[in-house]
Design an enzyme around this catalytic site. Structure first.
Site, mmCIF file in Angstrom:
data_model
loop_
_atom_site.group_PDB
_atom_site.id
_atom_site.type_symbol
_atom_site.label_atom_id
_atom_site.label_comp_id
_atom_site.label_asym_id
_atom_site.label_seq_id
_atom_site.Cartn_x
_atom_site.Cartn_y
_atom_site.Cartn_z
ATOM 1 N N LYS A 317 0.885 -1.287 -0.044
ATOM 2 C CA LYS A 317 -0.156 0.181 0.114
ATOM 3 C C LYS A 317 0.973 1.187 0.145
ATOM 4 C CE LYS A 317 -3.650 2.507 2.718
ATOM 5 N NZ LYS A 317 -4.272 2.373 3.837
ATOM 6 N N GLU A 367 -9.669 11.913 11.897
ATOM 7 C CA GLU A 367 -8.678 11.029 12.474
ATOM 8 C C GLU A 367 -8.032 10.890 13.589
ATOM 9 O OE1 GLU A 367 -5.283 7.624 10.354
ATOM 10 O OE2 GLU A 367 -6.524 8.879 9.046
#
Length: 572
Positions: A317, A367
């Site tokens: 990723k 977040e």
């Protein structure tokens, strides 16, 4: 095994070979370096007038005096200003005997004042500014498995009842261009005390301290924290106006200079507050450009996918980001822009950080990086994105699609499991619950998990910061390989975007991840930042659409098109 080895090598680079403690986040400079004599290749940072850089002091030498004095409650900000000015005058007449210290004076106000409104009233000040608003979460210091991050409890993150904080000026600041280190953390901590929980250092750390600092980010250095001289604490049903004076003779800031600087700042602070909820930036976008362009974006995404598909590649990723510059017909006021985003503040942190004579870094991020209360630590995994549906049934269908998507499950699992392993390295009894649910925001929804652990010592806080940042949600996995790819392929400086943004105090600290953010500067418009995780199965065009969705919270507040010249000159 190869992945575990890469992670271990990254963490090993955080260890100071000359010390038993962690050296820095993204350690890049020799530990034998003397801060007093080293010559940097870039511009040196000059201390603000009548303020001090706490990083230049002896981090091992405790501050002699740390105290908070609470004055009687008053009904209005104007009376709070009068009471504080009188208290500062009395304090000046009876100086403390210590050579270093921090003293906070606070006046409760009977009415609740929005901290962002108060900060907007200080727009004319040429001083540093900061703002931080927690979000509604479940119990923040005790792990609550029933909480999925969607605001099921009325309790606020951080100090109970504290909604948001706005500050101007710096009683003491902390900034340098080397990576944030354990010694820097200790330098901040020496000015804080568990017995004085509202004496806090607010700030941010660069996403990658090893990358070159571009001109727009120079004022922030590799990290920037400030203990405000004057602040407005918005509480549930009331407010508090406070001042903080800090001095340290070893840093050439005597008590006399520090108290004079505080009085000078107080002489500029306005007690006149206007509600901004119905205001808007009210400006036109003259031009809008992206870095990278859509064509180059597609090439870079395909380059990531090719790398992931290689048989010998560890890369699974990479989080690619985009910087979007908007030039506007008139300047964007950062506090007005941030106030407009309050309609989307549920389940999100809001922040503003602006060093003196620098742009303002603002954001509305969902977040959390971590929250520490004494020895309890919690973090979150947040990844994969879908737009909210236009109806309840459509929204449910989008939710089910996100939950069942193999590509999004892969992206999310990488984030969750990496954070879990990093917490296991610094804490005990790691719990993950819920393991995967939907987190709904105003315009998007994500996959979400909550993680909690116990630390052995409060000194482990720096280890937590060093191990968690950057998470795979903003960097990739393995993160060192992903970081290198980002450094080699992104043509702009992320600066504090995707870095830790938050605050330290004596017994508690909280940091969000600086995403969904923008850098606002007079005369230059704004730079808006967004990123998206690239994994096997990613589609470049769909990922570009996700970037547009993420910055839409900013762009929807600006008018498209160029106004007529006579409108600009007449103000019609």
């Amino acid at each position: 095994m190869a992945t575990a080895s890469a992670s271990g090598q990254f963490l090993a680079r955080l260890i100071d070979p000359q010390s038993t403690r962690k050296c820095s986040i993204y350690a890049a400079t020799p530990t034998s370096r003397s801060r007093q004599t080293v010559c940097f290749s870039r511009r040196r940072y000059k201390p603000c007038s009548m303020s001090m850089n706490g990083c230049q002091g002896d981090h091992g030498l405790p501050v002699e005096t740390i105290e908070t004095r609470t004055l009687p409650t008053v009904p209005s900000p104007a009376l709070a200003m009068d009471r504080l000015n009188s208290a500062i005058y009395q304090l000046k007449s009876h100086p403390p005997p210590s050579s270093s210290g921090v003293i906070r004076l606070e006046v409760p106000i009977q009415q609740q004042i929005d901290a962002i409104d108060w900060l907007h009233a200080q727009n004319s000040l040429q001083l540093s500014r900061c703002y931080f608003s927690g979000r509604t979460v479940g119990s923040s210091d005790v792990f609550n498995p029933a909480d999925n991050g969607n605001g099921s409890s009325k309790e606020k993150a951080g100090t109970k009842g504290l909604v948001s904080v706005a500050g101007v000026g710096s009683a003491v600041f902390f900034r340098d261009i080397h990576p944030f280190s354990y010694n820097d953390w200790k330098s901040i901590r020496r000015f804080l005390s568990e017995k004085n929980p509202l004496i806090r250092a607010y700030g941010a750390i660069r996403f990658d301290a090893r990358s070159n600092i571009s001109p727009e980010w120079e004022g922030f250095g590799s990290f920037y924290f400030t203990v405000p001289q004057v602040e407005l604490d918005e509480l549930e049903g009331s407010s508090m106006l406070a001042t903080t004076v800090a001095w340290d003779e070893s840093l050439s800031l005597t008590w006399e200079k520090a108290i004079d600087a505080l009085q000078a700042t107080m002489g500029q602070v306005s007690s006149f507050v206007v509600n901004m909820r119905n205001q808007s930036p009210n400006t036109f976008i003259v031009s809008k450009t992206h870095s990278p362009s859509k064509k180059y974006w597609e090439l870079t995404v395909n380059r990531v996918l090719q790398q992931i598909d290689r048989t010998n590649s560890e890369l699974t990723k990479v989080v690619l980001a985009r910087s979007s510059r908007v030039v506007t017909a008139t300047d964007i006021d950062p506090t007005t822009w941030l106030a407009c985003l309050q309609v989307e503040k549920d389940n999100s942190y809001q922040f503003c950080l602006q060093p003196p004579k620098s742009p303002a870094f603002i954001g509305n991020t969902p977040e959390r990086l971590f929250h520490r209360k004494n020895l309890s630590i919690c973090s979150e995994a947040l990844a994969a994105t879908r737009a909210r549906g236009g109806s309840m049934s459509h929204d449910l269908q989008v939710e089910l699609d996100l939950l069942s998507s193999p590509k999004d499950h892969l992206e999310f699992t990488i984030v969750r499991e990496t954070i879990k392993k990093n917490l296991e390295a610094v804490g005990n009894g790691v719990v993950v619950e819920p393991e995967k649910v939907i987190r709904k925001l105003k315009r998007v929804q994500h996959l979400y998990a909550k993680l909690a652990a116990k630390l052995t010592s409060e000194d482990d806080e720096f280890d937590v910061l060093a191990s968690l940042h950057p998470t795979p949600a903003v960097c990739g996995f393995p993160r060192e390989e992903a970081r290198v790819f980002i450094a080699e392929n992104e043509a702009f400086d992320r600066g504090m975007y995707a870095g830790p943004v938050g605050w330290f105090s004596g017994g508690e600290s909280e940091f969000a991840v600086g995403i969904r953010s923008a850098l606002v500067e007079k005369g230059l418009g704004a730079l808006m930042y967004a990123g998206t995780g690239i994994v096997k199965g990613s589609n470049p065009s769909l990922e570009w659409d996700e970037l547009e969705l993420k910055i839409s919270q900013f762009t929807k507040l600006l008018k498209i098109g160029v106004p007529q010249l006579e409108q600009l000159t007449t103000g019609v």
